[in-house]
Design a protein around this motif. Structure first.
Motif, mmCIF file in Angstrom:
data_model
loop_
_atom_site.group_PDB
_atom_site.id
_atom_site.type_symbol
_atom_site.label_atom_id
_atom_site.label_comp_id
_atom_site.label_asym_id
_atom_site.label_seq_id
_atom_site.Cartn_x
_atom_site.Cartn_y
_atom_site.Cartn_z
ATOM 1 N N HIS A 115 0.828 -1.206 0.000
ATOM 2 C CA HIS A 115 0.000 0.000 0.000
ATOM 3 C C HIS A 115 0.864 1.259 0.000
ATOM 4 N N GLU A 116 1.916 1.271 0.808
ATOM 5 C CA GLU A 116 2.784 2.450 0.882
ATOM 6 C C GLU A 116 3.508 2.681 -0.439
ATOM 7 N N LEU A 117 3.989 1.610 -1.069
ATOM 8 C CA LEU A 117 4.703 1.748 -2.337
ATOM 9 C C LEU A 117 3.771 2.247 -3.434
ATOM 10 N N GLN A 118 2.553 1.744 -3.472
ATOM 11 C CA GLN A 118 1.589 2.214 -4.472
ATOM 12 C C GLN A 118 1.160 3.640 -4.183
ATOM 13 N N MET A 119 1.059 4.000 -2.910
ATOM 14 C CA MET A 119 0.665 5.351 -2.550
ATOM 15 C C MET A 119 1.754 6.349 -2.939
ATOM 16 N N GLU A 120 3.021 5.933 -2.803
ATOM 17 C CA GLU A 120 4.114 6.809 -3.211
ATOM 18 C C GLU A 120 4.069 7.050 -4.714
ATOM 19 N N ALA A 121 3.676 6.002 -5.475
ATOM 20 C CA ALA A 121 3.640 6.138 -6.928
ATOM 21 C C ALA A 121 2.445 6.968 -7.384
ATOM 22 N N ILE A 145 7.044 0.819 8.476
ATOM 23 C CA ILE A 145 7.181 0.621 7.037
ATOM 24 C C ILE A 145 7.150 1.957 6.303
ATOM 25 N N GLN A 146 6.279 2.858 6.738
ATOM 26 C CA GLN A 146 6.185 4.166 6.100
ATOM 27 C C GLN A 146 7.503 4.935 6.218
ATOM 28 N N LYS A 147 8.159 4.806 7.357
ATOM 29 C CA LYS A 147 9.442 5.479 7.552
ATOM 30 C C LYS A 147 10.517 4.888 6.648
ATOM 31 N N GLN A 148 10.530 3.558 6.523
ATOM 32 C CA GLN A 148 11.538 2.905 5.688
ATOM 33 C C GLN A 148 11.316 3.191 4.203
ATOM 34 N N VAL A 149 10.062 3.186 3.769
ATOM 35 C CA VAL A 149 9.762 3.450 2.359
ATOM 36 C C VAL A 149 10.148 4.869 1.976
ATOM 37 N N GLY A 150 9.979 5.800 2.897
ATOM 38 C CA GLY A 150 10.331 7.183 2.610
ATOM 39 C C GLY A 150 11.808 7.399 2.336
ATOM 40 N N GLN A 151 12.662 6.460 2.748
ATOM 41 C CA GLN A 151 14.102 6.586 2.533
ATOM 42 C C GLN A 151 14.572 5.937 1.239
ATOM 43 N N LEU A 152 13.661 5.308 0.489
ATOM 44 C CA LEU A 152 14.038 4.603 -0.727
ATOM 45 C C LEU A 152 13.936 5.512 -1.945
ATOM 46 N N GLN A 156 14.519 1.848 -6.243
ATOM 47 C CA GLN A 156 14.458 0.878 -5.150
ATOM 48 C C GLN A 156 13.018 0.517 -4.800
ATOM 49 N N LYS A 157 12.118 1.492 -4.877
ATOM 50 C CA LYS A 157 10.707 1.220 -4.591
ATOM 51 C C LYS A 157 10.126 0.239 -5.602
ATOM 52 N N LYS A 158 10.465 0.420 -6.878
ATOM 53 C CA LYS A 158 9.984 -0.509 -7.901
ATOM 54 C C LYS A 158 10.533 -1.912 -7.659
ATOM 55 N N ARG A 159 11.805 -1.977 -7.270
ATOM 56 C CA ARG A 159 12.414 -3.283 -7.019
ATOM 57 C C ARG A 159 11.787 -3.967 -5.801
ATOM 58 N N VAL A 160 11.553 -3.187 -4.748
ATOM 59 C CA VAL A 160 10.928 -3.754 -3.545
ATOM 60 C C VAL A 160 9.518 -4.246 -3.856
ATOM 61 N N LEU A 161 8.773 -3.494 -4.680
ATOM 62 C CA LEU A 161 7.418 -3.899 -5.045
ATOM 63 C C LEU A 161 7.441 -5.219 -5.812
ATOM 64 N N GLN A 162 8.443 -5.396 -6.670
ATOM 65 C CA GLN A 162 8.588 -6.662 -7.392
ATOM 66 C C GLN A 162 8.920 -7.797 -6.439
ATOM 67 N N ILE A 163 9.784 -7.514 -5.446
ATOM 68 C CA ILE A 163 10.151 -8.545 -4.468
ATOM 69 C C ILE A 163 8.932 -8.957 -3.645
ATOM 70 N N VAL A 164 8.115 -7.984 -3.246
ATOM 71 C CA VAL A 164 6.904 -8.292 -2.484
ATOM 72 C C VAL A 164 5.977 -9.186 -3.295
ATOM 73 N N TYR A 165 5.842 -8.869 -4.579
ATOM 74 C CA TYR A 165 4.981 -9.693 -5.439
ATOM 75 C C TYR A 165 5.504 -11.122 -5.535
ATOM 76 N N VAL A 166 6.832 -11.265 -5.700
ATOM 77 C CA VAL A 166 7.432 -12.602 -5.806
ATOM 78 C C VAL A 166 7.247 -13.379 -4.500
ATOM 79 N N LEU A 167 7.451 -12.711 -3.360
ATOM 80 C CA LEU A 167 7.299 -13.391 -2.071
ATOM 81 C C LEU A 167 5.856 -13.837 -1.845
ATOM 82 N N LYS A 168 4.891 -13.002 -2.234
ATOM 83 C CA LYS A 168 3.495 -13.377 -2.069
ATOM 84 C C LYS A 168 3.136 -14.583 -2.928
ATOM 85 N N GLN A 169 3.839 -14.744 -4.052
ATOM 86 C CA GLN A 169 3.611 -15.916 -4.893
ATOM 87 C C GLN A 169 4.342 -17.140 -4.356
#
Length: 327
Positions: A115-121, A145-152, A156-169
């Motif tokens: 949610h935070e990564l999509q909200m940033e985008a 999480i909001q604090k950590q995402v703000g530092q990316l 890096q945000k796009k890469r983390v979003l891809q990693i989250v998708y892979v982990l959920k799968q």
């Protein structure tokens, strides 16, 4: 009384019985909260109530040194890796954490992070909308999480979003792999027990009948493993096809953009997709009348079934591809 290692049939029946009692406890706690605080609070705290119910069930049984109701039902008892002693308090506490608390934290963490990564985008639009369902306004996990995402950075945000998708799968596939291994070996029914090394001894039973059942479970495990490998192969093929289609789409769009640049400058007309902020290609209309690129709006619908501009809910099947549309 004679004791031997518990077979897969006893472990499955005991686990199913425990799940039945846990579901009843969750339902009762949820009904109580719904009656006292109303439907809104129940929806907001439903996952937390389920977590507290599961923790209470295991604290009153496993952590206190007693059998669970499912273990009593099939007459089995927990032992550590030596098969001679009851698991220590620390080992049981780790099991309860892995079995009940960690899945909740992972689910909430992935939900907040995504949610935070999509909200940033899409900050300009989401800042005026309500939080996604299942997200309370202020939680410790979300704040961290909001604090950590703000530092990316954006990359890096796009890469983390891809990693989250892979982990959920991958997490459901890991559970399926563990279950297939259990069917073959017949030792650890839950992944948390495999990590902590907690096994079971049973009282009495017929050895011949148990061996026959083990053979059936091994056959089921081989079939489950084959089905899992087939599922992974199909998903990898589908992922490669999507990557190839995305690359071809980008190449086609870039060529078309270069071709129409001069025409746009002379006519002064410009059709822009509000999602990719580039010229609209294969214009597609939502039921509410807003226009986007076909690829952009279909990718958006993979995570949200609402219009990016006016937030009107719609089914992806309602999208209309406008053939031969200009501007």
């Amino acid at each position: 009384r004679a004791m031997a290692l518990a077979g897969p049939a006893q472990l499955v029946r005991g686990g199913q019985k425990d799940e039945l009692y846990r579901s009843g406890l969750r339902s009762g706690a949820g009904t109580t909260l719904h009656g006292l605080a109303g439907a809104k609070k129940w929806l907001e705290w439903r996952k937390e109530i389920e977590l507290l119910s599961d923790v209470a069930y295991f604290v009153l049984t496993t952590l206190s040194g007693y059998q669970t109701l499912g273990e009593e039902y099939v007459n089995i008892v927990q032992v550590d890796s030596t098969k001679k002693r009851v698991p220590s308090f620390l080992r049981r506490a780790i099991f309860v954490s892995l079995h009940a608390v960690v899945p909740y934290c992972l689910e909430k963490g992935f939900l907040h992070l995504e949610h935070e990564l999509q909200m940033e985008a899409d900050e300009s639009r989401t800042s005026q909308s309500n939080p996604a369902p299942g997200l309370s306004s202020r939680t410790l996990i979300r704040n961290w999480i909001q604090k950590q995402v703000g530092q990316l950075t954006e990359q890096q945000k796009k890469r983390v979003l891809q990693i989250v998708y892979v982990l959920k799968q991958c997490i459901p596939l890991l559970h399926r792999l563990h279950l297939a291994v259990f069917y073959i070996n017949g030792t650890f029914y839950h992944l948390s027990k495999r990590i902590t090394g907690i096994t079971y001894l049973r009282f009495g039973g017929l050895q011949g009948e148990d061996q026959s059942i083990r053979s059936s479970y091994k056959f089921l495990g081989i079939i489950s493993l084959f089905h899992l490998l087939l599922t992974i192969g199909v998903q990898m093929y589908s992922f490669k096809q999507k990557q190839r289609a995305r690359q071809e789409w980008k190449l086609h769009r870039n060529l078309a953009h270069q071709k129409n640049t001069t025409k746009e400058k002379t006519t002064g007309r410009h059709s822009c997709c509000t999602l990719c902020l580039e010229e609209r290609r294969h214009t597609t209309a939502t039921p509410c009348g807003h226009l986007f690129c076909w690829e952009c709006i279909t990718e958006w619908c993979n995570t949200r079934t609402e219009c990016p501009l006016c937030r009107e809910k719609f089914h992806p099947q309602k999208l209309i591809y406008l053939r031969h549309y200009q501007l």
